[in-house]
Scaffold this active site. Structure first.
Site, PDB file in Angstrom:
ATOM      1  CG  HIS A 117      31.173  19.669  49.315  1.00  0.00           C
ATOM      2  ND1 HIS A 117      31.892  19.501  49.733  1.00  0.00           N
ATOM      3  CD2 HIS A 117      32.132  20.401  48.831  1.00  0.00           C
ATOM      4  CE1 HIS A 117      33.431  19.764  50.257  1.00  0.00           C
ATOM      5  NE2 HIS A 117      32.398  21.143  49.451  1.00  0.00           N
ATOM      6  CB  ILE A 124      29.195  26.774  47.935  1.00  0.00           C
ATOM      7  CG1 ILE A 124      29.526  26.973  46.637  1.00  0.00           C
ATOM      8  CG2 ILE A 124      28.830  28.171  48.878  1.00  0.00           C
ATOM      9  CD1 ILE A 124      28.750  27.770  45.716  1.00  0.00           C
ATOM     10  CD  GLU A 125      36.336  23.318  49.532  1.00  0.00           C
ATOM     11  OE1 GLU A 125      37.717  22.478  50.204  1.00  0.00           O
ATOM     12  OE2 GLU A 125      35.775  22.203  49.455  1.00  0.00           O
ATOM     13  CB  VAL A 126      37.718  26.758  45.940  1.00  0.00           C
ATOM     14  CG1 VAL A 126      38.812  27.407  45.414  1.00  0.00           C
ATOM     15  CG2 VAL A 126      38.722  26.061  47.579  1.00  0.00           C
TER      16      VAL A 126
END
Length: 268
Positions: free
Chosen positions: A116, A160-162
């Protein structure tokens, strides 16, 4: 042609060829719906992956359990032990937001790991809280370093977040990792949403990247109101004598009943 469950190698071969779909599901019904809808990957709870009915519900979805243990402070050895059990229970990979050391340990045991980067909820205090990561050149370079570290540790994929879409796209083109976007645009390899957002059952705040396709919360409210109404009518019928009716009861033969009453009278 029947669909078969993809391997890590199959998913890697699709990088750059088509977008993959990923959903977080919470029940057997949702897992079955994901299967029948053709969803490629599903994130699942430990409880769900250990349910012996799980693979009957979702035989061909690539299943990635979350890091429930890591969130509770499990050690690397404990996470590894659980990962082995999850793989034995038909998990295809393991999501892990723990240390690179832990990810390397899992990879050394041939357990596929999804890491992540960007906004990692469990580590959000280090990146300024629950907000976008990668909006400056410096923070975008930080996300790139996270990706390279995961590569070196042996992960095969990363959520892959925000992260700004242009940044995420530039990174995705330059890494062999399967980049799974949560609010990071269409330039990644997969798109990821939670079933509660897609179905409209989330009663809290909807993330900016979420898209609601149904409003099941309203339907569930209607069903709950119907439950309450039915139970209320049942209770009222009991008080009024409307339930039970003769059709709900079994009658004894009149002669046999007289004999039984005589027996009771003799018993005193």
């Amino acid at each position: 042609m029947a669909r078969s469950r993809p391997t890590v190698s199959d998913l890697q071969a699709l990088k750059g060829k088509r977008q993959l779909s990923k959903l977080r599901v919470f029940s057997l019904d949702e897992a079955e719906a994901a299967e029948r809808a053709g969803i490629d990957m599903i994130s699942v709870t430990y409880e769900l992956i250990f349910d012996p009915r799980f693979r009957d519900a979702a035989p061909t979805c690539f299943a990635i359990p979350g890091d429930e243990q890591a969130k509770m402070g499990a050690t690397t050895d404990e996470i590894l032990r659980m990962a082995v059990k999850l793989r034995a229970a038909s998990a295809d990979a393991m999501y892990c937001s723990a240390s690179l050391q832990t990810i390397r340990r899992l990879r050394d045991e041939h357990i596929p790991v999804c890491g992540h980067v960007g906004l990692i909820p469990a580590h959000a205090t280090w990146t300024g809280g629950f907000k976008a990561v990668g909006k400056t050149a410096e923070s975008a370079a930080f996300v790139w370093k996270q990706v390279k570290d995961l590569e070196a540790a042996g992960a095969f994929a990363a959520e892959i977040e925000v992260v700004p879409a242009e940044v995420a796209s530039a990174i995705s083109r330059r890494t062999p990792l399967i980049m799974i976007s949560m609010g990071a645009g269409a330039g990644c390899d997969a798109q990821y949403l939670f079933s509660e957002d897609v179905l409209g059952t989330n009663r809290g705040r909807y993330p900016r990247h979420a898209k609601r396709y149904r409003d099941l919360a309203t339907e569930f409210d209607r069903i709950q109101n119907e439950r309450i109404a039915a139970f209320s009518e049942y209770a009222a019928d009991i008080q009024s004598g409307a339930y039970p009716e003769p059709r709900h009861m079994v009658e004894a033969d009149a002669g046999e009943l007289r004999k039984f009453e005589a027996f009771l009278d003799a018993e005193g």
